[in-house]
Design an enzyme around this catalytic site. Structure first.
Site, PDB file in Angstrom:
ATOM      1  N   ASP A 200     -35.588 -66.322 -47.976  1.00  0.00           N
ATOM      2  CA  ASP A 200     -34.627 -66.742 -49.107  1.00  0.00           C
ATOM      3  C   ASP A 200     -33.460 -65.621 -49.111  1.00  0.00           C
ATOM      4  OD1 ASP A 200     -33.822 -67.786 -51.377  1.00  0.00           O
ATOM      5  OD2 ASP A 200     -35.080 -66.487 -52.900  1.00  0.00           O
ATOM      6  N   LEU A 201     -33.023 -65.425 -47.884  1.00  0.00           N
ATOM      7  CA  LEU A 201     -31.860 -64.418 -47.708  1.00  0.00           C
ATOM      8  C   LEU A 201     -30.488 -64.930 -48.352  1.00  0.00           C
ATOM      9  CD1 LEU A 201     -32.526 -63.410 -44.248  1.00  0.00           C
ATOM     10  CD2 LEU A 201     -32.656 -61.953 -46.202  1.00  0.00           C
TER      11      LEU A 201
END
Length: 290
Positions: free
Chosen positions: A44-45
């Site tokens: 979830d960058l």
């Protein structure tokens, strides 16, 4: 976002700011490279998960969706350290729909197998780079039709096409077309910062020619000095030749004037002799008559 909202007074300031952002991205990549070496994928960058610490350090937040990469499926050594809780890192089946739209890899909608988790993080890192360049994450073909053009095109920044090529390779639709590892992505970013060619964009011959002096400064300095000396020597010789030519012309003009004067004096002398001879003859004739 603040970068794109600012108005820069000159291209040098704009280039300096984007280079600072790319250095921040390298810090993020270093952290993800370490996580991958420990068989952990963040998943979830995005920009909102990137924080700047009180001492200027770059931090990655929200490891809640992080997942352990099963070594048995990837061939990696079974070493894992606690960047997230064991409950969140337990091996599980692919989870569809994990990640933030725009920053999550396209295949995440159907669930990502363990052998593609690292590639998913690479896509997200490329999406962050795209956001740095264009103020928005990569857009699919179906959404690009609604956008006539990107809001910001950083044409004044040297090497911007190479940086865009890095972002495009990292965010390729097919995961096999992306960088094989985060380290490869990092290498291209560092090469760009160093002014070196990047693997994502092969250089043309004229680009290599332009870059050559920076890569071989000692040789280029020697050649430039030699050319300068040759040019100065040639220019001095041409000036000397011009001066000599002018001197010869002046001497020729003086000689011609002297010749003209001599010719005039000779004619005057001949005329005077003729007059004297005529008068002598007249005097002799007059005496004979008398």
């Amino acid at each position: 976002r603040k970068f794109h909202e600012r108005s820069f007074s000159n291209p040098i300031e704009e280039t300096s700011q984007i280079r600072d952002l790319v250095r921040r991205l390298v810090d993020i990549v270093d952290t993800i490279a370490y996580a991958h070496s420990q068989n952990i994928a963040h998943r979830d960058l995005k920009p909102s998960n990137i924080l700047i610490g009180p001492y200027g350090e770059t931090l990655i937040a929200d490891w809640g969706l992080a997942r352990k990469i099963c070594p048995s499926k990837t061939g990696d050594p079974p070493t894992v350290r606690g960047l997230a809780s064991e409950a969140n890192l337990e091996e599980s089946l692919p989870t569809p729909g994990v990640g933030t739209p725009g920053y999550a890899a396209p295949e995440s909608a159907l669930g990502v197998a363990d052998d593609r988790l690292r590639s998913g993080d690479i896509y997200s890192l490329g999406a962050i780079l795209t956001c740095i360049l264009k103020n928005h994450p990569p857009q699919r073909k179906e959404t690009q039709a609604h956008d006539a053009q990107d809001p910001i095109i950083l044409k004044s920044i040297p090497g911007i096409l190479a940086l865009e090529a890095i972002a495009q390779k990292a965010t390729a639709i097919d995961w096999v077309d992306r960088y094989e590892s985060v380290d490869d992505f990092r290498s291209d970013l560092l090469d760009w910062l160093a002014g070196e060619p990047v693997s994502a964009r092969p250089e043309n011959w004229w680009e290599k020619a332009i870059r050559w002096p920076n890569r071989h400064r000692t040789t280029a300095t020697g050649l430039a000095t030699g050319l300068a000396i040759t040019f100065m020597g040639g220019a001095s010789f041409m000036v000397f030749q011009s001066q000599q030519k002018q001197l010869v012309i002046e001497q020729a003009n003086r000689l011609q004037m002297a010749l003209d004067d001599s010719s005039r004096l000779l004619k005057e002398t001949q005329k005077a002799n003729e007059i004297a001879e005529r008068r002598r003859v007249e005097a002799v004739n007059n005496r004979q008559i008398a």
